[in-house]
Design a protein around this motif. Structure first.
Motif, short mmCIF file in Angstrom:
data_model
loop_
_atom_site.label_atom_id
_atom_site.label_comp_id
_atom_site.label_asym_id
_atom_site.label_seq_id
_atom_site.Cartn_x
_atom_site.Cartn_y
_atom_site.Cartn_z
N SER A 235 74.79 65.45 38.13
CA SER A 235 74.45 64.09 38.42
C SER A 235 75.27 62.85 38.14
O SER A 235 75.09 61.75 38.39
CB SER A 235 72.91 63.93 38.07
OG SER A 235 72.99 63.48 36.51
N GLU A 237 74.93 61.47 35.13
CA GLU A 237 74.11 60.76 34.26
C GLU A 237 73.43 61.40 33.03
O GLU A 237 72.82 62.60 33.39
CB GLU A 237 72.89 60.42 35.29
CG GLU A 237 71.64 59.61 34.84
CD GLU A 237 70.35 59.46 35.76
OE1 GLU A 237 69.49 58.62 35.42
OE2 GLU A 237 70.55 59.80 36.66
N THR A 286 69.53 62.25 43.85
CA THR A 286 68.23 61.86 43.52
C THR A 286 68.46 61.42 41.92
O THR A 286 68.83 62.07 41.10
CB THR A 286 67.29 63.17 43.32
OG1 THR A 286 67.47 63.68 44.85
CG2 THR A 286 65.92 63.01 43.04
N SER A 287 67.77 60.26 41.86
CA SER A 287 68.02 59.89 40.31
C SER A 287 66.93 60.64 39.46
O SER A 287 66.12 61.25 40.13
CB SER A 287 67.48 58.42 40.33
OG SER A 287 66.22 58.09 40.67
#
Length: 307
Positions: A235, A237, A286-287
């Motif tokens: 991600s 993230e 997708t966060s």
């Protein structure tokens, strides 16, 4: 586009099952090869029960295939320091045999490696694919051994086997009881009103990626014919364990947390650079907060906890 005959080795597992759904949806001719049939078979896929470590079983399963996703592992990060010889003597050796067979038969290979454990402790985050790999547990070390042989084959035989280093996937079909999946454990224990165990102070950071995004990236690699060998599937993230808890609270839940002494097997931070795979898969990701909400809703709709 021509329909491809695709074999998913380890097709009954968490990633394998979700990958098969994606492949069937895209119209590919998919066969799952695993020791046991899936509890949740995908309509439209063919299922073969067989032993990956039996050469005859493996050769039969490969017959007529265009591509193979190698998703199978008999060890996990939690048990590999006790069962490491199984990883080296079985998973590693038979994977080498698989690659040799696929090269002989002209079958494309995509190997599911580990982004979460293979890099070890890294100063620079997010971690790029060309960072030196320094795994601190045997699970990551076995994966790195397998990768090394793939690279040698690619150099010696001009094959183009691909390595997918997946960060920390979560979502439908995962079972944290199998040794991986903090998000899965946190969500299910919260819904069941059970305490969540956190080793350390909760500042450990991981790169959590929703399973739907993982399989989109894996599918995109099926048609990839460039000169890159290794891709981080992530991600990009970083989310700490404490942030996972806070995100559950933001959704209106009341997770109970027990903090325990930190473990030597836990790397402080792993965030993987996904720039390379984003040139192959350009769709939306997708966060974390959206994925967490999606997964908690999925579990509640499907009756979790099962009472």
């Amino acid at each position: 586009m021509m329909t491809k005959k695709v074999l998913v080795i380890g097709g009954s597992g968490f990633i394998g099952t979700n990958l098969i759904k994606k492949l069937v949806k895209e119209g590919e001719a998919v066969t799952s090869f695993d020791l046991h049939h899936s509890e949740y078979p995908v309509e439209g896929a063919t299922y073969i029960s067989g032993d990956f470590f039996d050469d005859e079983n493996l050769e039969r399963a490969l017959e007529g295939m265009d591509a193979v996703y190698h998703c199978l592992s008999t060890v996990n990060p939690g048990n590999s320091n006790k069962r490491f010889m199984q990883g080296y003597s079985r998973d590693f050796v038979q994977s080498v045999h698989l690659f040799d067979l696929c090269i002989q038969k002209g079958i494309k290979v995509i190997f599911l490696s580990s982004g979460g454990t293979i890099y070890g402790v890294q100063k620079n985050q997010p971690i790029r694919e060309d960072a030196e790999c320094k795994p601190i547990n045997h699970y990551g070390s076995v994966k790195l051994c397998i990768e090394s042989v793939m690279r040698t084959f690619n150099t010696q035989t001009h094959s183009n086997m691909l390595i997918a280093r997946i960060s920390n996937p979560y979502g439908p079909g995962q079972d944290f009881h199998k040794g991986v999946g903090f998000v899965d454990a946190a969500v299910k224990k919260t819904l069941s009103h059970e305490p969540i165990e956190i080793w350390g102070d909760g500042t450990v950071v991981r790169d959590y990626i929703y399973i739907d995004d993982v399989v989109e990236m894996l599918y995109a690699l099926l048609d990839y014919d460039g000169d890159q060998e290794v891709f981080n599937l992530s991600s990009n993230e970083g989310v700490s364990l404490n942030q996972v808890i806070n995100s559950l609270k933001a959704l209106g839940y009341t997770p109970q947390v027990t903090y325990k002494e930190s473990r030597s097997v836990d790397v402080p931070a792993v965030v993987l650079d996904n720039e390379k795979i984003r040139t192959v898969y350009t769709g939306p990701l997708t966060s974390f907060d959206d994925g967490l909400e999606k997964y908690t809703n999925y579990l509640r709709i499907n009756g979790w906890p099962n009472d």
